[in-house]
Design a protein around this motif. Structure first.
Motif, mmCIF file in Angstrom:
data_model
loop_
_atom_site.group_PDB
_atom_site.id
_atom_site.type_symbol
_atom_site.label_atom_id
_atom_site.label_comp_id
_atom_site.label_asym_id
_atom_site.label_seq_id
_atom_site.Cartn_x
_atom_site.Cartn_y
_atom_site.Cartn_z
ATOM 1 N N LEU A 24 29.981 35.269 33.178
ATOM 2 C CA LEU A 24 29.610 36.044 34.359
ATOM 3 C C LEU A 24 29.849 35.262 35.647
ATOM 4 O O LEU A 24 30.304 35.812 36.645
ATOM 5 C CB LEU A 24 28.148 36.486 34.265
ATOM 6 N N LEU A 25 29.556 33.973 35.638
ATOM 7 C CA LEU A 25 29.839 33.149 36.813
ATOM 8 C C LEU A 25 31.340 33.075 37.090
ATOM 9 O O LEU A 25 31.775 33.138 38.242
ATOM 10 C CB LEU A 25 29.258 31.746 36.628
ATOM 11 N N LEU A 26 32.119 32.927 36.058
ATOM 12 C CA LEU A 26 33.570 32.893 36.205
ATOM 13 C C LEU A 26 34.077 34.195 36.819
ATOM 14 O O LEU A 26 34.877 34.183 37.765
ATOM 15 C CB LEU A 26 34.226 32.638 34.846
ATOM 16 N N LEU A 27 33.598 35.317 36.312
ATOM 17 C CA LEU A 27 33.995 36.613 36.873
ATOM 18 C C LEU A 27 33.563 36.743 38.327
ATOM 19 O O LEU A 27 34.333 37.212 39.179
ATOM 20 C CB LEU A 27 33.380 37.747 36.060
ATOM 21 N N PHE A 28 32.352 36.320 38.636
ATOM 22 C CA PHE A 28 31.856 36.418 40.008
ATOM 23 C C PHE A 28 32.739 35.633 40.965
ATOM 24 O O PHE A 28 33.150 36.139 42.003
ATOM 25 C CB PHE A 28 30.411 35.917 40.085
ATOM 26 N N PHE A 29 33.049 34.393 40.633
ATOM 27 C CA PHE A 29 33.837 33.568 41.547
ATOM 28 C C PHE A 29 35.286 34.032 41.632
ATOM 29 O O PHE A 29 35.924 33.918 42.673
ATOM 30 C CB PHE A 29 33.748 32.094 41.152
ATOM 31 N N MET A 30 35.811 34.571 40.555
ATOM 32 C CA MET A 30 37.177 35.087 40.602
ATOM 33 C C MET A 30 37.262 36.328 41.486
ATOM 34 O O MET A 30 38.200 36.487 42.263
ATOM 35 C CB MET A 30 37.672 35.420 39.191
ATOM 36 N N LEU A 31 36.278 37.206 41.368
ATOM 37 C CA LEU A 31 36.329 38.453 42.126
ATOM 38 C C LEU A 31 35.862 38.300 43.569
ATOM 39 O O LEU A 31 36.228 39.101 44.421
ATOM 40 C CB LEU A 31 35.487 39.531 41.418
ATOM 41 N N SER A 32 35.090 37.296 43.863
ATOM 42 C CA SER A 32 34.601 37.132 45.228
ATOM 43 C C SER A 32 35.525 36.274 46.092
ATOM 44 O O SER A 32 35.362 36.234 47.305
ATOM 45 C CB SER A 32 33.204 36.520 45.218
ATOM 46 N N THR A 34 39.045 35.236 47.996
ATOM 47 C CA THR A 34 40.086 36.014 48.663
ATOM 48 C C THR A 34 41.452 35.537 48.204
ATOM 49 O O THR A 34 41.660 34.355 47.934
ATOM 50 C CB THR A 34 39.978 35.861 50.186
ATOM 51 N N PHE A 35 42.362 36.466 48.148
ATOM 52 C CA PHE A 35 43.718 36.153 47.713
ATOM 53 C C PHE A 35 44.686 36.447 48.853
ATOM 54 O O PHE A 35 45.612 37.231 48.722
ATOM 55 C CB PHE A 35 44.089 36.972 46.475
ATOM 56 N N THR A 36 44.457 35.843 50.009
ATOM 57 C CA THR A 36 45.337 36.071 51.149
ATOM 58 C C THR A 36 46.342 34.942 51.250
ATOM 59 O O THR A 36 46.129 33.839 50.746
ATOM 60 C CB THR A 36 44.532 36.158 52.455
#
Length: 126
Positions: A24-32, A34-36
């Motif tokens: 869950l932590l991995l998912l949180f940091f991946m989704l939060s 930015t990919f700019t």
């Protein structure tokens, strides 16, 4: 008559909840995150008098996503061609005016495009 309880057995610690938390932590940091696209520009120090002393012969106004090159609207994709046309007319200095809600990333994108034009002196003003 005295009845004794059987001794308590220690249960082995289950690692399943730990793996779930890490996932869950991995998912949180991946989704939060930015990919700019971030660019890198070289900014030189101004001359001793506070500028280069060269008066600009063309003006580029950057206002958010909108660009105006010498008063005419310009698209970001065609900016290099427009500035190259100015260079062919012996215009070698450009003043970039930053207006409105322009983000740093938008300015870096424009300056990255202007860097591809050879022998162009760029001055930035707010």
């Amino acid at each position: 008559m005295r009845v004794e309880r059987p001794p308590k057995r220690r249960r082995a610690i289950s690692l399943t909840p730990l793996v779930d938390v890490i996932f869950l932590l991995l998912l949180f940091f991946m989704l939060s995150s930015t990919f700019t696209n971030f660019g890198e520009i070289d900014i030189g120090a101004p001359a001793g008098s506070g500028g280069t002393g060269v008066s600009p012969k063309a003006i580029l106004v950057v206002e958010g996503e909108a660009l105006k090159l010498n008063g005419a609207p310009e698209r970001t994709e065609k900016l290099a061609a427009g500035v190259q046309a100015l260079r062919e007319r012996q215009i070698d200095s450009l003043l970039v005016l930053v207006r409105g809600e322009t983000t740093t990333q938008q300015l870096v994108t424009v300056l990255g495009i202007l860097r591809t034009v050879p022998d162009l002196q760029v001055t930035i003003a707010r």
